[in-house]
Write a protein that holds these residues in place. Structure first.
Motif, mmCIF file in Angstrom:
data_model
loop_
_atom_site.group_PDB
_atom_site.id
_atom_site.type_symbol
_atom_site.label_atom_id
_atom_site.label_comp_id
_atom_site.label_asym_id
_atom_site.label_seq_id
_atom_site.Cartn_x
_atom_site.Cartn_y
_atom_site.Cartn_z
ATOM 1 N N LYS A 90 0.860 -1.175 0.000
ATOM 2 C CA LYS A 90 0.000 0.000 0.000
ATOM 3 C C LYS A 90 0.903 1.234 0.000
ATOM 4 C CE LYS A 90 -4.000 -2.115 2.274
ATOM 5 N NZ LYS A 90 -4.988 -1.991 3.381
ATOM 6 N N PRO A 91 0.345 2.417 -0.146
ATOM 7 C CA PRO A 91 1.211 3.608 -0.240
ATOM 8 C C PRO A 91 2.218 3.752 0.887
ATOM 9 C CG PRO A 91 -1.014 4.176 -0.890
ATOM 10 C CD PRO A 91 -1.073 2.772 -0.384
ATOM 11 N N LYS A 92 1.833 3.413 2.130
ATOM 12 C CA LYS A 92 2.757 3.559 3.256
ATOM 13 C C LYS A 92 2.929 2.246 4.018
ATOM 14 C CE LYS A 92 3.341 8.327 4.034
ATOM 15 N NZ LYS A 92 4.122 9.173 4.960
ATOM 16 N N LEU A 93 2.674 1.152 3.331
ATOM 17 C CA LEU A 93 2.713 -0.139 4.007
ATOM 18 C C LEU A 93 3.268 -1.196 3.064
ATOM 19 C CD1 LEU A 93 1.802 -1.655 6.634
ATOM 20 C CD2 LEU A 93 -0.294 -2.230 5.392
ATOM 21 N N TRP A 94 4.100 -2.072 3.640
ATOM 22 C CA TRP A 94 4.608 -3.233 2.898
ATOM 23 C C TRP A 94 4.770 -4.341 3.919
ATOM 24 C CZ3 TRP A 94 9.477 -3.048 -0.804
ATOM 25 C CH2 TRP A 94 9.538 -4.243 -1.516
ATOM 26 N N THR A 95 3.850 -5.295 3.923
ATOM 27 C CA THR A 95 3.888 -6.385 4.884
ATOM 28 C C THR A 95 4.050 -7.710 4.160
ATOM 29 O OG1 THR A 95 1.467 -6.642 4.868
ATOM 30 C CG2 THR A 95 2.423 -5.140 6.507
ATOM 31 N N ALA A 96 4.488 -8.693 4.913
ATOM 32 C CA ALA A 96 4.661 -10.028 4.349
ATOM 33 C C ALA A 96 4.311 -11.065 5.411
ATOM 34 C CB ALA A 96 6.088 -10.227 3.877
ATOM 35 N N GLU A 97 3.651 -12.120 4.968
ATOM 36 C CA GLU A 97 3.346 -13.255 5.836
ATOM 37 C C GLU A 97 3.973 -14.491 5.201
ATOM 38 O OE1 GLU A 97 -0.423 -15.623 7.887
ATOM 39 O OE2 GLU A 97 -0.754 -13.899 6.574
ATOM 40 N N LEU A 98 4.791 -15.189 5.987
ATOM 41 C CA LEU A 98 5.574 -16.299 5.468
ATOM 42 C C LEU A 98 5.062 -17.632 5.994
ATOM 43 C CD1 LEU A 98 9.129 -14.786 6.037
ATOM 44 C CD2 LEU A 98 7.586 -14.430 4.125
ATOM 45 N N ASN A 99 4.957 -18.586 5.097
ATOM 46 C CA ASN A 99 4.686 -19.974 5.469
ATOM 47 C C ASN A 99 6.015 -20.705 5.419
ATOM 48 O OD1 ASN A 99 3.652 -22.622 5.784
ATOM 49 N ND2 ASN A 99 3.441 -22.826 3.568
ATOM 50 N N CYS A 100 6.461 -21.225 6.576
ATOM 51 C CA CYS A 100 7.817 -21.758 6.665
ATOM 52 C C CYS A 100 7.811 -23.213 7.117
ATOM 53 C CB CYS A 100 8.651 -20.927 7.632
ATOM 54 S SG CYS A 100 8.755 -19.180 7.185
ATOM 55 N N GLU A 101 8.883 -23.907 6.760
ATOM 56 C CA GLU A 101 9.083 -25.290 7.179
ATOM 57 C C GLU A 101 10.469 -25.413 7.800
ATOM 58 O OE1 GLU A 101 8.650 -27.517 3.625
ATOM 59 O OE2 GLU A 101 10.500 -26.778 2.729
ATOM 60 N N PRO A 102 10.712 -26.428 8.612
ATOM 61 C CA PRO A 102 12.017 -26.543 9.273
ATOM 62 C C PRO A 102 13.170 -26.630 8.280
ATOM 63 C CG PRO A 102 10.414 -28.015 10.287
ATOM 64 C CD PRO A 102 9.766 -27.472 9.052
ATOM 65 N N ALA A 103 14.254 -25.931 8.588
ATOM 66 C CA ALA A 103 15.438 -25.946 7.721
ATOM 67 C C ALA A 103 16.434 -27.024 8.136
ATOM 68 C CB ALA A 103 16.125 -24.581 7.760
ATOM 69 N N ARG A 104 16.443 -27.367 9.417
ATOM 70 C CA ARG A 104 17.512 -28.232 9.922
ATOM 71 C C ARG A 104 17.538 -29.629 9.298
ATOM 72 N NH1 ARG A 104 17.405 -27.470 16.335
ATOM 73 N NH2 ARG A 104 15.205 -27.873 15.929
ATOM 74 N N PRO A 105 16.403 -30.200 8.851
ATOM 75 C CA PRO A 105 16.527 -31.507 8.189
ATOM 76 C C PRO A 105 17.425 -31.482 6.966
ATOM 77 C CG PRO A 105 14.235 -31.081 8.759
ATOM 78 C CD PRO A 105 14.994 -29.816 9.039
ATOM 79 N N TRP A 106 17.622 -30.306 6.375
ATOM 80 C CA TRP A 106 18.416 -30.208 5.160
ATOM 81 C C TRP A 106 19.881 -29.923 5.456
ATOM 82 C CZ3 TRP A 106 16.075 -31.720 0.800
ATOM 83 C CH2 TRP A 106 14.682 -31.789 0.834
ATOM 84 N N ASP A 107 20.243 -29.807 6.744
ATOM 85 C CA ASP A 107 21.645 -29.680 7.126
ATOM 86 C C ASP A 107 22.236 -31.082 7.246
ATOM 87 O OD1 ASP A 107 21.815 -26.923 7.227
ATOM 88 O OD2 ASP A 107 21.168 -26.821 9.316
ATOM 89 N N VAL A 108 23.204 -31.380 6.413
ATOM 90 C CA VAL A 108 23.783 -32.712 6.411
ATOM 91 C C VAL A 108 25.292 -32.604 6.545
ATOM 92 C CG1 VAL A 108 21.940 -33.633 4.985
ATOM 93 C CG2 VAL A 108 24.025 -32.797 3.897
ATOM 94 N N GLY A 109 25.911 -33.663 7.011
ATOM 95 C CA GLY A 109 27.364 -33.712 7.090
ATOM 96 C C GLY A 109 27.975 -33.940 5.726
#
Length: 897
Positions: free
Chosen positions: A775-794
Motif C-alpha cells: 500500500k502507499p505507506k505499508l509493505w507487509t509479508a506473511e511467510l509460510n515456513c518449514e524446518p530448515a535443519r533436516p536439510w543440514d547434512v554432514g
C-alpha cells in the motif's frame, strides 16, 4: 526521501496485445495511475500451508475503470481488442532512483532514493547538479560504481546517458551491472558508443574475473553525436537478460536489441555501472559520460491476467476492474495435452513427407498418420499397442504371425526430394528367423523402384530392384546387434552427379554405436511412395515408420538418446530440455541431480514434476518462467535473512504448530517399470502410529530406491515445529527491503530470541510460501515456513581417512549418569555403546540434554561414565536435569538423498 518516509514507489505495468508465451515480445505500459493502490496490491507465491507442491503465484489488485479502458468489449477503450486472456502484468518497486540534482566531487554521493553510490575511482566521478559524470583521461581505463543496497535479484534498470564526443579508434562502453557480487562476478549489459556514430549493445558476464561474451556487438540503428541523450533499458529476470536503446524523448521500441538466456552465474543482487574507455580509443583529451537519470526497480511479480471483470456501483459512476493475475504455473496446469513421445517429437521436426508413429490404441484397426496430410496405414493380423517396451515411444504395433502379418502405408504427397530420400523405422523381433526373411520394403521412383531389407539368421540384407524387377544392387552385413531387442534402421540415398550413393544404417536402442552397409548405382533416387513392414518371425514389433528428405540426423548421439527415451538423462537436464522445447524460460541452479528413466507420454508440467520428485528438488516460478533447485542444492542452505524477535523484526505474533502435517514413517518408493523399496521407522510407528506414504519415481536404475525411501522417512519423522505464519513489516524495518527483494522460495531464515512459550526452540526455517501486501505507506509479508535443519547434512572429503568436515555422528544409548543442576559446568555421561571422543581436535561439539543445548569443550575418561566439560544454555534454556536423561548430538550427520 526514501520509503517509508515517502510513499512506497510501487508501479504496475501491463503489456496489452502481447503474446503471453513469449516474454521477449512484451511491450510494457505503465498503468500505475489506474491502480487503486490504497486498496492494496496482494502477491502470493509458493506453497500454501498443508500443500505439497508450489502453487501458481497470484497478484490481486483493483483497477479504476471509470474510463472504460479495462472493459475488454468496450470499443472506445484505449486497448480495445488487446485486453486478451492472459495479458501480461508486472509489479515493480523502485529500489534505486537518481536524477543527480546535487553537487558532489570525488564521487556521486547519495541518490534520490537514499542509497549511497560506491565508486571505484573517486577522482573520476562528480555530480554537477544536473548529471553524474564519469571522466576517463586515456584509453584502456575502466571504473565501477555500485548503488549500495539499491538492487534486487530480478531488476528493470532504465537510465539516460550521453558522451562528450563521438568516439574515434575504439568505443566507450557504458555497462549496467546486474546480479553484482563483486568486481569479478556479475553481469554487464553494455550501451556501446561506437566510432561509427552508432549505438551498439552487448551482453557479457564476469565469472571469477574472466569475461565470456554472451551476445557480441549488436547494432541498434540509433545514432549519436556529442551530447545526444541515449535511453537504455535493461531487464534481468530469472535466466533472461535483455537490453534495448533508443533516443531520449522518443517512443520506447517494442523489441529488445539483444537478449540471451543464461543461468550459470551465482546469485547476486547488486546493481550499478561499469564505464570503460576501450583500449585503442584515440579521442584527444579526457572523455566523459553523463548520466542524468537512473532508476532500478525490483520485479516483484510477473504473470498474466486470465480474465477481465467489470464492476460498478448502483450509480454506475464508480466502475472498477478487479484483477487476479497468475504466474506461469496456472497456464501450464490448465488444459494442456500430454506431450507426445520423444521419438514422435523428434521425427515430426524434420518435415516428413509421410510418417506413421504406430502409437495407436489397442482397439485400433489402422495406424494413424503422424502428419495432417497423410493417410492411415492398414495391416493384416496386427495388434496395435501390443508392445510398450520401446523406451522413446508410447506403444508399438505387433505383427503377430511370421510370413502373413504385415502393415503398409502410402505417401499421399510424394514430392521429389532435392538430392535423395530417407526412410526409417524401429523393429524388435521375438526370435531370429531360420532363413532370410523380408523385414521392410520401400517402393519409389528413380532407378531403384523397390528396396527390400531383409533379416537373416546372422545378417541384415538389402536388395534394390528396377521397374522391370531386375536387381540393381545388393549387400549383406552381420547384425552386430541383437535383433530381439529394439533397433532403429534407416535407408538413406544421396545423388552425386549421375550416381546415387545409398547406405543402410542401424543401431541398437540404448547403445552408442552405428553400423552401416553402403553401396551405389548409376541413376537417380527421386522419392519413396509407399512402405510395407513384414514379420520375419512371430510377434515382430514395429514402430515409427518415417519417410522424407535425407537430412534426418540419424547418425547422431542425440538421436540415440531420443530412441532410448532419454533414459539416463539427469533430472536438471531434462527440465532444461523440456522447457527449451516448450519455449518456457527456466533457470536451473547448479547441483548434482539424479539420472532418470525413459521419458513417458505425459503433460508437460507432469513431466517436470516427475523430474522434481525423482531428484528431490523444488520447482517454482521465477519471473515469467520457472526456476529449479536440484535436490543436492537444497542441502546445507546458507542463512539469507537473519531476524530477531527482540529487535522488532517480526510483526504479528507468529503461529507455530507441532503437528503431523508432513509426517511419514512408512515409505514405499517404486521405480517406473522397475522394482520398489520400503523403509519403516518402527520406533516412530510404535510411538505415533503408522503414517504410510508411497511414490512412483522415474529413475534410471533400481539401485538407490532404499536410499530414496530412507530419506523420505527421515524427513517425515524429523521432530521440529512448523511455522506456517511469520509476519514482517518492511515499512517498520526498511533495512530489510534489499534482502527481501532478492529472496526466492526456499530461502533460509532465522529468528533469534523467540518468546518464552517456545523457549529452547530454534526458529530456523525455509520459506515455503509467502504473501505480501503493498500500500502507499505499508509493505507487509506473511511467510509460510518449514524446518530448515533436516536439510543440514554432514559432508565427507574423499581420501584415505574419509575426513568428516561438517556435522557429527549421532550416538546410541548415552544418558546422564548423575543429576545435573542448572548452571553446572560438567556432566557425567554413561554410554552403553562406543565411548565419546576425547580428541582435543574434535571440540567444541554441541549436544542436547533435556531440550537444553550445550557446547562441549572437553571430554575425559577412558571408560563409561565420562566427564563432559560444557558451556550451558546455548539456546536460552538453563535448568536441572535428572540422571537417565538422554544425551544426544545436536544436528547429527545423516545420509541425504
Amino acid at each position: 526521501m526514501p520509503f517509508p518516509t515517502s510513499l512506497l514507489p510501487v508501479s504496475v505495468w501491463l503489456a496489452p496485445g502481447s503474446n503471453p508465451v513469449d516474454p521477449s515480445t512484451w511491450v510494457w505500459q505503465d498503468i500505475t495511475d489506474d491502480v487503486r493502490i490504497t486498496a492494496g496490491i496482494s502477491i502470493e507465491e509458493g506453497r500454501a500451508d498443508e500443500g505439497n507442491k508450489v502453487d501458481p503465484s497470484k497478484c490481486t489488485l483493483t483497477l479504476d475503470n471509470r474510463s472504460g479502458n479495462y472493459s475488454p468489449r468496450n470499443a472506445l477503450g484505449q486497448w480495445y481488442g488487446q485486453l486478451r486472456k492472459n495479458t501480461p502484468l508486472q509489479v515493480r518497486v523502485d529500489q534505486g532512483v537518481d536524477t543527480f540534482g546535487r553537487e558532489v566531487t570525488n564521487g556521486w554521493g547519495t541518490s534520490d532514493s537514499g542509497h549511497e553510490w560506491e565508486v571505484g575511482t573517486p577522482s573520476a566521478y562528480l555530480v554537477d547538479g544536473a548529471a553524474g559524470l564519469v571522466t576517463l583521461a586515456t584509453d584502456n581505463l575502466a571504473t565501477y560504481s555500485r548503488l549500495v543496497d539499491g538492487g534486487a535479484l530480478d531488476v528493470d534498470v532504465e537510465y539516460v546517458a550521453s558522451i562528450n564526443a563521438v568516439t574515434t579508434g575504439a568505443a566507450w562502453r557504458s555497462g549496467v551491472l546486474a546480479r553484482y557480487i563483486d568486481n569479478d562476478n556479475h553481469y554487464r549489459l553494455y550501451t556501446v558508443f561506437d566510432p561509427s556514430g552508432e549505438i551498439y549493445v552487448r551482453i557479457a558476464k564476469v565469472v571469477n574475473g574472466s569475461i565470456p561474451v554472451l551476445v557480441g556487438g549488436v547494432p541498434t540503428g540509433v545514432t549519436y553525436a556529442s551530447g545526444t541523450k541515449i535511453r537504455t533499458r535493461v531487464q534481468v529476470s530469472g535466466s533472461s537478460l535483455r537490453i534495448r536503446c533508443w533516443l531520449d524523448g522518443t517512443t520506447e521500441p517494442g523489441i529488445w536489441n539483444a537478449s540471451v538466456e543464461d543461468s550459470d552465474l551465482p546469485r547476486g543482487s547488486g546493481v550499478g555501472f561499469y564505464q570503460s574507455r576501450v583500449e585503442g580509443n584515440t579521442n584527444s583529451g579526457a572523455m566523459a559520460v553523463s548520466i542524468d537519470y537512473y532508476r532500478a526497480a525490483a520485479l516483484l511479480f510477473t504473470g498474466t491476467v486470465p480474465e477481465w471483470s467489470v464492476r460498478w456501483d448502483k450509480s454506475g459512476k464508480n466502475c472498477t476492474g478487479p484483477i487476479v493475475a497468475s504466474g506461469i504455473l496456472r497456464r501450464l496446469q490448465q488444459g494442456a495435452s500430454p506431450l507426445r513421445s520423444p521419438i514422435y517429437r523428434q521425427l515430426t521436426r524434420y518435415n516428413p513427407t509421410a510418417y506413421w508413429p504406430m502409437e495407436d490404441g489397442n482397439d485400433a484397426t489402422t495406424a494413424a498418420s503422424g502428419i495432417t496430410r497423410g493417410v492411415a496405414a492398414s495391416g493384416t493380423d496386427v495388434s496395435f499397442a501390443g508392445d510398450d517396451t520401446l523406451p522413446g515411444a508410447a506403444t508399438a504395433a505387433k505383427l503377430n504371425t511370421a510370413g502373413t502379418s504385415r502393415i503398409s502405408g502410402r505417401v499421399t504427397n510424394p514430392a521429389n526430394t532435392p538430392n535423395g530420400y530417407a526412410g526409417a523405422a524401429y523393429f524388435k523381433l521375438d526370435s531370429l528367423p531360420v532363413t532370410e526373411k523380408p523385414l521392410l520394403e520401400f517402393r519409389g521412383t528413380g532407378r531403384v523402384t523397390r528396396w527390400v531389407i531383409g533379416c537373416a539368421p546372422t545378417a541384415f540384407t538389402i536388395k534394390g530392384y528396377d521397374a522391370d524387377g531386375d536387381q540393381v544392387d545388393a549387400a549383406a552385413g552381420f547384425h552386430t546387434i541383437d535383433p530381439t531387442k529394439w533397433f532403429a534402421m534407416q535407408l538413406e540415398t544421396q545423388e552425386v552427379g549421375g550416381t546415387t550413393e545409398w547406405v543402410l544404417i542401424w543401431h541398437q536402442v540404448g547403445a552408442t554405436i552405428f553400423y552401416a552397409l553402403p553401396g551405389d548405382y548409376t541413376g537417380s533416387a527421386d522419392r519413396i511412395i509407399s512402405f510395407t513392414a513384414y514379420a520375419p518371425t512371430d510377434s515382430t514389433s514395429v514402430a515409427h515408420v518415417w519417410i522424407g528428405d535425407n537430412d534426418l540426423p540419424f547418425v547422431d548421439g542425440t538421436f540415440m538418446k531420443i530412441s532410448n527415451g532419454y533414459s539416463g538423462e539427469l533430472a536438471a537436464d531434462r527440465i532444461a530440455r523440456l522447457c527449451a522445447e516448450e519455449g518456457v524460460p527456466v533457470l536451473v541452479e547448479a547441483g548434482e541431480t539424479k539420472a532418470m528413466g525413459p521419458q513417458k507420454v505425459a503433460k508437460f508440467l507432469d513431466l517436470l514434476r516427475l523430474a522434481e520428485d525423482s531428484d528431490g528438488g523444488i520447482l517454482f516460478e521465477r519471473g515469467a518462467g520457472l526456476q529449479y533447485r536440484p535436490g543436492r542444492a537444497r542441502l546445507n542452505p546458507p542463512v539469507d535473512l537473519a531476524l530477531d524477535f527482540d529487535l522488532g523484526h517480526v510483526d504479528d505474533a507468529p503461529e507455530p504448530t507441532d503437528d503431523d502435517q508432513q509426517m511419514g514413517n512408512d515409505w514405499t518408493v517404486t521405480r517406473e517399470g522397475g522394482s520398489s523399496a520400503r523403509v519403516i521407522d518402527q520406533e516412530h510407528v510404535d510411538e505415533f502410529g503408522r503414517y504410510e506414504q508411497s511414490i512412483t519415481l522415474s529413475l534410471a536404475r533400481d539401485r538407490g530406491l532404499r536410499h530414496q525411501a530412507a530419506w523420505r522417512v527421515f524427513l517425515g519423522t524429523y521432530d521440529d515445529m512448523r511455522w506456517p505464519s511469520i509476519s514482517l513489516n518492511l515499512a517498520r524495518n526498511p533495512f530489510l527491503v534489499p534482502t527481501w527483494s532478492s529472496l526466492v522460495l526456499g530461502a533460509r531464515m532465522t529468528v533469534d530470541h523467540p518468546p518464552d512459550q517456545v523457549a529452547g526452540v530454534d526458529v530456523d526455517v525455509l520459506v515455503a510460501g509467502r504473501k505480501q501486501v503493498l500500500k502507499p505507506k505499508l509493505w507487509t509479508a506473511e511467510l509460510n515456513c518449514e524446518p530448515a535443519r533436516p536439510w543440514d547434512v554432514g559432508t565427507v572429503v574423499e581420501g584415505p581417512e574419509q575426513a568428516l568436515t561438517t556435522g557429527r555422528v549421532q550416538t546410541n544409548g548415552s544418558t546422564l549418569a548423575a543429576d545435573v543442576v542448572a548452571g553446572a559446568g560438567s556432566l557425567s555421561v554413561a554410554s552403553t555403546g562406543r565411548l565419546w571422543t576425547t580428541n582435543a581436535d574434535h571440540f567444541p561439539l554441541t549436544i542436547v540434554v533435556g531440550g537444553e543445548r550445550m557446547s562441549v569443550t572437553a571430554i575425559s575418561g577412558p571408560a563409561s561414565p565420562q566427564t563432559f566439560t560444557v558451556i550451558r544454555s546455548l539456546n536460552d534454556v538453563d535448568k536441572d536435569h535428572d540422571a537417565g536423561t538422554p544425551v544426544e548430538v545436536y544436528l547429527p550427520i545423516r545420509v541425504c538423498l
